[in-house]
Scaffold this motif. Sequence first.
Motif, PDB file in Angstrom:
ATOM      1  N   ILE A   1      31.572  21.430  59.177  1.00  0.00           N
ATOM      2  CA  ILE A   1      30.672  21.766  58.234  1.00  0.00           C
ATOM      3  C   ILE A   1      31.253  22.313  57.033  1.00  0.00           C
ATOM      4  O   ILE A   1      32.402  22.824  56.679  1.00  0.00           O
ATOM      5  CB  ILE A   1      29.612  23.084  58.816  1.00  0.00           C
ATOM      6  CG1 ILE A   1      30.447  23.960  59.715  1.00  0.00           C
ATOM      7  CG2 ILE A   1      28.468  21.758  60.073  1.00  0.00           C
ATOM      8  CD1 ILE A   1      29.364  24.390  60.128  1.00  0.00           C
ATOM      9  N   PRO A   2      30.276  23.124  55.742  1.00  0.00           N
ATOM     10  CA  PRO A   2      30.596  23.510  54.864  1.00  0.00           C
ATOM     11  C   PRO A   2      31.515  24.764  55.706  1.00  0.00           C
ATOM     12  O   PRO A   2      32.546  25.269  54.947  1.00  0.00           O
ATOM     13  CB  PRO A   2      29.664  24.088  54.351  1.00  0.00           C
ATOM     14  CG  PRO A   2      28.858  22.990  54.313  1.00  0.00           C
ATOM     15  CD  PRO A   2      28.806  22.442  55.552  1.00  0.00           C
ATOM     16  N   ALA A   3      31.131  25.653  56.276  1.00  0.00           N
ATOM     17  CA  ALA A   3      32.140  26.990  57.068  1.00  0.00           C
ATOM     18  C   ALA A   3      33.360  26.449  57.606  1.00  0.00           C
ATOM     19  O   ALA A   3      34.334  27.067  57.232  1.00  0.00           O
ATOM     20  CB  ALA A   3      31.157  27.567  58.118  1.00  0.00           C
ATOM     21  N   ALA A   4      33.827  25.564  57.636  1.00  0.00           N
ATOM     22  CA  ALA A   4      34.805  24.751  58.262  1.00  0.00           C
ATOM     23  C   ALA A   4      35.562  24.392  56.886  1.00  0.00           C
ATOM     24  O   ALA A   4      37.170  24.677  57.566  1.00  0.00           O
ATOM     25  CB  ALA A   4      34.513  23.409  59.592  1.00  0.00           C
TER      26      ALA A   4
ATOM     27  N   LEU B   1      11.413  18.130  78.048  1.00  0.00           N
ATOM     28  CA  LEU B   1      12.323  18.815  76.965  1.00  0.00           C
ATOM     29  C   LEU B   1      12.983  18.597  76.490  1.00  0.00           C
ATOM     30  O   LEU B   1      13.311  17.295  76.560  1.00  0.00           O
ATOM     31  CB  LEU B   1      12.990  19.658  77.334  1.00  0.00           C
ATOM     32  CG  LEU B   1      12.655  21.560  78.106  1.00  0.00           C
ATOM     33  CD1 LEU B   1      13.932  22.340  78.839  1.00  0.00           C
ATOM     34  CD2 LEU B   1      11.400  21.851  77.431  1.00  0.00           C
ATOM     35  N   THR B   2      12.984  17.895  74.750  1.00  0.00           N
ATOM     36  CA  THR B   2      14.017  18.165  73.755  1.00  0.00           C
ATOM     37  C   THR B   2      15.167  18.399  73.785  1.00  0.00           C
ATOM     38  O   THR B   2      15.019  19.090  72.789  1.00  0.00           O
ATOM     39  CB  THR B   2      12.886  17.301  72.257  1.00  0.00           C
ATOM     40  OG1 THR B   2      11.638  15.909  72.516  1.00  0.00           O
ATOM     41  CG2 THR B   2      13.408  16.936  71.533  1.00  0.00           C
ATOM     42  N   PHE B   3      16.228  17.249  72.984  1.00  0.00           N
ATOM     43  CA  PHE B   3      17.300  17.652  73.122  1.00  0.00           C
ATOM     44  C   PHE B   3      17.951  18.040  71.987  1.00  0.00           C
ATOM     45  O   PHE B   3      18.007  16.464  71.280  1.00  0.00           O
ATOM     46  CB  PHE B   3      18.576  18.209  74.414  1.00  0.00           C
ATOM     47  CG  PHE B   3      18.374  18.307  75.550  1.00  0.00           C
ATOM     48  CD1 PHE B   3      18.291  19.287  76.169  1.00  0.00           C
ATOM     49  CD2 PHE B   3      17.701  17.112  76.582  1.00  0.00           C
ATOM     50  CE1 PHE B   3      17.736  19.673  77.447  1.00  0.00           C
ATOM     51  CE2 PHE B   3      17.269  18.180  77.533  1.00  0.00           C
ATOM     52  CZ  PHE B   3      16.781  19.210  78.431  1.00  0.00           C
ATOM     53  N   LYS B   4      18.541  19.104  71.407  1.00  0.00           N
ATOM     54  CA  LYS B   4      18.852  19.086  69.748  1.00  0.00           C
ATOM     55  C   LYS B   4      20.462  19.293  70.213  1.00  0.00           C
ATOM     56  O   LYS B   4      20.523  20.264  69.877  1.00  0.00           O
ATOM     57  CB  LYS B   4      17.542  19.642  69.080  1.00  0.00           C
ATOM     58  CG  LYS B   4      18.007  19.488  67.404  1.00  0.00           C
ATOM     59  CD  LYS B   4      16.822  20.289  66.342  1.00  0.00           C
ATOM     60  CE  LYS B   4      17.262  20.017  64.476  1.00  0.00           C
ATOM     61  NZ  LYS B   4      16.419  20.863  64.177  1.00  0.00           N
ATOM     62  N   GLU B   5      21.358  18.480  69.069  1.00  0.00           N
ATOM     63  CA  GLU B   5      22.881  18.923  69.159  1.00  0.00           C
ATOM     64  C   GLU B   5      22.420  19.934  67.906  1.00  0.00           C
ATOM     65  O   GLU B   5      22.440  18.379  67.265  1.00  0.00           O
ATOM     66  CB  GLU B   5      23.093  17.207  69.935  1.00  0.00           C
ATOM     67  CG  GLU B   5      23.305  17.092  71.533  1.00  0.00           C
ATOM     68  CD  GLU B   5      23.689  16.163  71.376  1.00  0.00           C
ATOM     69  OE1 GLU B   5      23.453  14.883  71.109  1.00  0.00           O
ATOM     70  OE2 GLU B   5      24.575  15.487  72.511  1.00  0.00           O
ATOM     71  N   ILE B   6      23.532  20.349  67.959  1.00  0.00           N
ATOM     72  CA  ILE B   6      23.349  21.121  66.637  1.00  0.00           C
ATOM     73  C   ILE B   6      25.489  21.637  66.368  1.00  0.00           C
ATOM     74  O   ILE B   6      25.696  22.118  67.855  1.00  0.00           O
ATOM     75  CB  ILE B   6      22.330  22.587  66.279  1.00  0.00           C
ATOM     76  CG1 ILE B   6      21.053  21.264  66.165  1.00  0.00           C
ATOM     77  CG2 ILE B   6      23.108  23.024  65.159  1.00  0.00           C
ATOM     78  CD1 ILE B   6      20.201  22.391  66.245  1.00  0.00           C
ATOM     79  N   GLU B   7      25.878  21.278  65.735  1.00  0.00           N
ATOM     80  CA  GLU B   7      27.232  22.106  65.838  1.00  0.00           C
ATOM     81  C   GLU B   7      27.165  23.921  66.023  1.00  0.00           C
ATOM     82  O   GLU B   7      26.278  24.574  65.511  1.00  0.00           O
ATOM     83  CB  GLU B   7      27.429  21.928  64.147  1.00  0.00           C
ATOM     84  CG  GLU B   7      29.488  22.356  63.728  1.00  0.00           C
ATOM     85  CD  GLU B   7      29.923  23.765  63.944  1.00  0.00           C
ATOM     86  OE1 GLU B   7      31.119  23.708  64.193  1.00  0.00           O
ATOM     87  OE2 GLU B   7      28.937  24.764  63.822  1.00  0.00           O
ATOM     88  N   ALA B   8      28.025  24.035  66.649  1.00  0.00           N
ATOM     89  CA  ALA B   8      28.190  25.584  67.599  1.00  0.00           C
ATOM     90  C   ALA B   8      27.894  26.945  66.584  1.00  0.00           C
ATOM     91  O   ALA B   8      26.841  27.306  66.607  1.00  0.00           O
ATOM     92  CB  ALA B   8      28.782  25.478  68.443  1.00  0.00           C
TER      93      ALA B   8
END
Length: 273
Positions: A6-9, A181-188
Amino acid sequence: MRTQLIPAAVVAGALVLGLTACGADKSGGKGDASGTLVVGATPTPAGEVLAYVQKNLAKKAGLDLEVKEFTDYVLPDTALQQGELDANLYQHKPYLDDFNKSKGATLAAVTEVYLPPLGFYSKKTDDVTKLRDGATVALPNDATNEARALELLASQGVIELKKGAGVNATPKDVAKNPKHLTFKEIEAAQLPRSLDDVDVAAINNNFALDAGLSPKKDAILLESAKDNPYNNVLAVKQGNEDDPRVKKLAQLLTSPEVKKFIEQKYQGSVLPV
């Protein structure tokens, strides 16, 4: 692993480029007890713990310590594998093992230092067992921490995982999901920002602290330290475990002084090993 940069990375990437020019050159190399030891870390709590060691303990112990901070979970291991760092502190052993397997890396744990307990946070409920039907649950998108979050949910009976899923569990391993439940995977690193958009999010300790959250006070569900496999470790490239500078740092990180610093600064939000 499903980690996305991501931009922070990208910012952290600039640090890595800088390491090529200065970090490796300043290091005295394997076995040189007088050379600078360059250690990578995420800012909180690893960077703060290392800064304490650097300021208060390293010089007296004859250790020249340099700390390089990163804002994601991939670049510190990549830099360590490429020889741009001498060691790093930020990850638990299951993550290190997964990185080695998925990237063909050869990193090794030297010593456990502290436990930064993962927790669930929410602006919409104060109890994961009271999540609404169809609620959205945000999870870290790296393999081991996603499994860690799912295991924590399963420990409360919110879901049930397939037998043997363990540290490799993903939402596909959810055998029973009575709340749909719906699971949403997001960069930590982005999980704290997701709290306005989801019902609950599993946030790693360092990113929770960076976002001004107190794991002890704000988490609606927090890992226990008992029999926990996710203690964070000081890591090196295999073959450098006996580097005298690394051994010296390992001794300092597990000293009574560092234990006291962690207990006083984090007040139970980070637990010394």
